[in-house]
Write an enzyme that holds these catalytic residues in place. Structure first.
Site, PDB file in Angstrom:
ATOM      1  N   ASN A   1     -22.114 -41.048  39.746  1.00 19.28           N
ATOM      2  CA  ASN A   1     -21.238 -40.626  40.846  1.00 19.28           C
ATOM      3  C   ASN A   1     -21.919 -39.477  41.617  1.00 19.28           C
ATOM      4  O   ASN A   1     -22.997 -39.030  41.221  1.00 19.28           O
ATOM      5  CB  ASN A   1     -19.881 -40.200  40.259  1.00 19.28           C
ATOM      6  CG  ASN A   1     -20.000 -38.930  39.447  1.00 19.28           C
ATOM      7  OD1 ASN A   1     -21.079 -38.583  38.957  1.00 19.28           O
ATOM      8  ND2 ASN A   1     -18.917 -38.225  39.298  1.00 19.28           N
TER       9      ASN A   1
ATOM     10  N   CYS B   1     -21.687 -36.204  41.902  1.00 18.97           N
ATOM     11  CA  CYS B   1     -22.148 -34.931  41.290  1.00 18.97           C
ATOM     12  C   CYS B   1     -22.965 -35.148  40.028  1.00 18.97           C
ATOM     13  O   CYS B   1     -23.378 -34.174  39.370  1.00 18.97           O
ATOM     14  CB  CYS B   1     -20.952 -34.029  41.070  1.00 18.97           C
ATOM     15  SG  CYS B   1     -20.054 -33.703  42.611  1.00 18.97           S
TER      16      CYS B   1
ATOM     17  N   GLU C   1     -22.371 -36.398  36.941  1.00 12.01           N
ATOM     18  CA  GLU C   1     -21.866 -36.334  35.572  1.00 12.01           C
ATOM     19  C   GLU C   1     -21.361 -37.674  35.051  1.00 12.01           C
ATOM     20  O   GLU C   1     -21.047 -37.806  33.879  1.00 12.01           O
ATOM     21  CB  GLU C   1     -20.743 -35.276  35.467  1.00 12.01           C
ATOM     22  CG  GLU C   1     -19.387 -35.665  36.065  1.00 12.01           C
ATOM     23  CD  GLU C   1     -19.303 -35.455  37.578  1.00 12.01           C
ATOM     24  OE1 GLU C   1     -20.361 -35.229  38.208  1.00 12.01           O
ATOM     25  OE2 GLU C   1     -18.183 -35.512  38.113  1.00 12.01           O
TER      26      GLU C   1
HETATM   27  O1  CDP Z   1     -11.960 -30.633  40.803  1.00 10.30           O
HETATM   28  P1  CDP Z   1     -11.904 -32.012  41.335  1.00 10.30           P
HETATM   29  O2  CDP Z   1     -11.088 -32.957  40.529  1.00 10.30           O
HETATM   30  O3  CDP Z   1     -11.452 -32.026  42.766  1.00 10.30           O
HETATM   31  O4  CDP Z   1     -13.374 -32.649  41.412  1.00 10.30           O
HETATM   32  P2  CDP Z   1     -14.799 -32.215  40.807  1.00 10.30           P
HETATM   33  O5  CDP Z   1     -14.695 -32.099  39.323  1.00 10.30           O
HETATM   34  O6  CDP Z   1     -15.345 -31.051  41.550  1.00 10.30           O
HETATM   35  O7  CDP Z   1     -15.693 -33.487  41.133  1.00 10.30           O
HETATM   36  C1  CDP Z   1     -15.558 -34.666  40.362  1.00 10.30           C
HETATM   37  C2  CDP Z   1     -16.067 -35.838  41.118  1.00 10.30           C
HETATM   38  O8  CDP Z   1     -15.203 -36.084  42.238  1.00 10.30           O
HETATM   39  C3  CDP Z   1     -17.426 -35.682  41.740  1.00 10.30           C
HETATM   40  O9  CDP Z   1     -18.481 -35.905  40.868  1.00 10.30           O
HETATM   41  C4  CDP Z   1     -17.358 -36.749  42.807  1.00 10.30           C
HETATM   42  O10 CDP Z   1     -17.543 -38.022  42.223  1.00 10.30           O
HETATM   43  C5  CDP Z   1     -15.950 -36.623  43.302  1.00 10.30           C
HETATM   44  N1  CDP Z   1     -15.868 -35.736  44.496  1.00 10.30           N
HETATM   45  C6  CDP Z   1     -15.961 -36.286  45.774  1.00 10.30           C
HETATM   46  O11 CDP Z   1     -16.097 -37.483  45.900  1.00 10.30           O
HETATM   47  N2  CDP Z   1     -15.905 -35.497  46.902  1.00 10.30           N
HETATM   48  C7  CDP Z   1     -15.771 -34.168  46.800  1.00 10.30           C
HETATM   49  N3  CDP Z   1     -15.734 -33.425  47.914  1.00 10.30           N
HETATM   50  C8  CDP Z   1     -15.691 -33.573  45.532  1.00 10.30           C
HETATM   51  C9  CDP Z   1     -15.732 -34.385  44.391  1.00 10.30           C
END
Ligand code: CDP
Length: 597
Positions: free
Chosen positions: A284, A286, A288
């Site tokens: 994905n 980021c 992970e």
């Molecule tokens: O904290 P939150 O649940 O918003 O997300 P995160 O842990 O920062 O990011 C998890 C995943 O959400 C990332 O690896 C992306 O796959 C997705 N993501 C995204 O698509 N667009 C963003 N602006 C941030 C996160």
């Protein structure tokens, strides 16, 4: 009323100012004027009620449903655990798209490429992020039979994905994020490695090179490796491994891209639980979450800041409460799969067949501070292994227990947990259970440190807007890390002047009035050497089925060699990939800091 096993006395956690703002702007339902029409408590209630509905689909009674709703509500309202943002935003609403992460296949045909772009648009609209491997595309200048022309190559098509992302944005919730992967043995690897060098291209992408074991062997031996034609699978050239590695490292040093993923290692791990669905080609955005083509994952994170007990200065980890929380979180995430409305049918099919979930942690640095353990210490690495192995073991057991009641995931027989699999036969509801996410939004809501990252700053200056229609009416306030403020007051060295000094970029180490143990325990990201960052990532990776989100921070003065050493350390210590960032190396850093804080 009392819910079995939950007790009657529950107090929701107090939300910080920033948490309220983030929920209001990015999570809650809003009216046409853009004002939130749900309180944070109503958000948690809506999500809990929606996810608990799955109980009825699994043959549960109304009482089971009510118990699950209360359990999920308390998990979130206590800020002990939060599911990823799309679940908080969309559960119980029209979209009902609950996943953060997707990977889409990119086939070597114009129809296939533009189908993938269309699917990307649909996913971005719903708040999800997408990853792609472009390795199947024929290289630039290869022949195109039907037109007798020449191919544009992966790098040029990636720009089309980027432009589409730019045009869509994300319905006011978040901007589209992408991961672009190319195998190290693709003929266009040089253009790929350099494609983000000018920082104005591909602004909606992170890029990583998928490095093979064959490449790593050649690198170690100082020899060449084969470049493979993606259309025929045949070697077409040889390259010097050290030369290509040097190019990757130098570009990463320059501005952070490309990162690296160790693709064969990923496919030989628990992240590839159903080999017939694979191989994994991409992660994905980021990094992970390795995923199969058309795969998705629902993430959720436990706030470790809440799992210590005892008197200040003599605290220990509360493993009993952590155990119950892991079990409830796995239950909640399995319900997310059931209630999810997947954006395209192929994704629904894969997601239901393997039921992948990714439970992880946030607030790790806060937990260490609470326990008075410096982040950059052997003791912290030891505790990281203890905590994450505990979570992994309990998440496995919880999924196993769910399998007894709800059944194994449909692809179980062909999986590593099936009768012929290396970990089987073992009942399992979810093909993977653990992932460590960045928790960008979640950690603001829970008011804790992000993922497993160290604390970024002890104090910073934040603008507070006094009138939301008039940006000129604002005041600047110094905000101080809660735990630091408490310790500073208890130890008698608190002063407004010290807090301002720190907020303006001063270091604790320069202050004689601060005791040494405080300096050690309140160490911040930039004071921690890259080696400790990598070793912490590796410690968590050892007990995580999927992968670990971590940024390896370097000071601006770091050399290309320093970066190379970290990349090689990540490989040697068993990491599934690495992403670095050298302070000040991106133009937009000011903005990035502002976003983080
Ligand atoms: O904290 P939150 O649940 O918003 O997300 P995160 O842990 O920062 O990011 C998890 C995943 O959400 C990332 O690896 C992306 O796959 C997705 N993501 C995204 O698509 N667009 C963003 N602006 C941030 C996160």
């Amino acid at each position: 009323h009392d819910i079995p096993g939950l007790g009657g006395d529950f107090q929701p956690a107090e939300l910080s100012h920033n948490a309220k703002v983030v929920i209001e702007r990015r999570i809650a339902k809003r009216n046409e004027q853009g004002d939130a029409v749900e309180t944070p408590d109503e958000v948690f209630r809506r999500v809990a009620r929606n996810l608990a509905e799955a109980e009825l689909r699994f043959g549960g009674t109304e009482q089971d449903r009510a118990a699950a709703e209360e359990s999920f509500y308390r998990l979130m309202a206590s800020l002990d655990f939060l599911p990823n943002s799309p679940t908080l935003v969309n559960a119980g609403r029209e979209l009902q798209q609950l996943s953060a992460c997707f990977v889409l296949p990119v086939p070597d045909s114009i129809e296939g490429i533009f189908e993938a772009i269309k699917q990307t648009a649909i996913i971005h609209k719903s708040g999800g992020g997408t990853g792609f491997s472009f390795s199947r595309l024929r290289p630039a200048n290869a022949k195109v039979k039907s037109t007798m022309g020449v191919a544009s190559g992966p790098v040029s098509f990636m720009k089309v994905f980027d432009a589409a992302t730019e045009a869509i944005k994300q319905g006011g919730t978040r901007r589209g994020a992408n991961m672009g992967i190319l195998r190290v043995d693709h003929p266009d690897i040089d253009e790929f490695i350099e494609m983000k060098a000018d920082m104005t291209t591909l602004t909606n992408f992170n890029i990583s090179v998928a490095v093979t074991e064959a490449f790593m062997k050649a690198l170690e031996a100082g020899t060449t490796y084969d470049i493979i034609d993606p259309q025929t699978g045949q070697p077409v050239a040889k390259r010097d491994a050290r030369e290509v590695w040097e190019k990757m490292v130098r570009n990463a040093w320059k501005n952070g891209d490309p990162g690296v993923i160790f693709i064969d290692r990923i496919n030989a791990s628990r992240a590839n639980p159903v080999p017939k669905r694979g191989p994994v080609e991409s992660t994905n955005p980021c990094g992970e979450q390795p995923l199969y083509p058309h795969d998705s994952c629902n993430l959720g994170s436990i706030n470790l800041k809440h799992f210590t007990k005892g008197e200040p200065g003599a605290k220990t980890v509360d493993f009993e409460r952590l155990r119950t929380t892991v079990w409830r979180a796995v239950h909640l995430l399995d319900n997310v799969i059931e209630m999810n409305q997947y954006p395209i049918p192929e994704i629904a099919e894969v997601s239901h067949a393997i039921r992948r979930i990714g439970l992880g942690v946030m607030g790790w640095a806060d937990m260490l501070i609470d326990l008075r353990i410096p982040y950059n210490s052997e003791e912290a690495l030891r505790l990281a292994r203890e905590v994450m192995s505990f979570i992994q073991k309990e998440a496995d057991a919880a999924s196993e227990q769910l399998a007894r009641v709800r059944g194994n995931f449909p692809d179980w027989a062909d999986s590593i947990y099936g009768p012929k699999g290396p970990e089987g036969p073992r009942p399992m509801r979810n093909a993977t259970r653990t992932t460590i996410a960045p928790t960008g939004t979640l950690s603001i809501i829970a008011n804790c440190s992000g993922g497993i990252e160290p604390v970024f700053a002890l104090a910073f200056i934040r603008s507070h807007y006094l009138d939301k229609n008039d940006p000129t009416k604002r005041t600047e306030l110094t905000e101080v890390n809660e735990q630091f403020e408490a310790v500073a007051k208890a130890e008698g060295f608190y002063s407004e002047e010290l807090m301002r000094f720190l907020a303006e970029g001063g270091h604790l180490s320069e202050r004689p009035e601060v005791p040494k143990w405080v300096k050690d325990v309140f160490v911040t990201a930039h004071e921690i050497s890259p080696e400790w960052h990598v070793r912490m990532q590796a410690a968590f990776q050892e007990f995580t089925d999927n992968a670990v989100s971590k940024t390896i921070n370097f000071p601006n003065s770091a050399t290309v060699d320093d970066v190379r050493i970290s990349y090689e350390l990540a490989y040697r210590t068993g990491c599934k990939g690495i992403t670095i960032y050298r302070d000040g190396s991106r133009e937009f850093q000011v903005l990035k800091h502002a976003e983080k804080s």
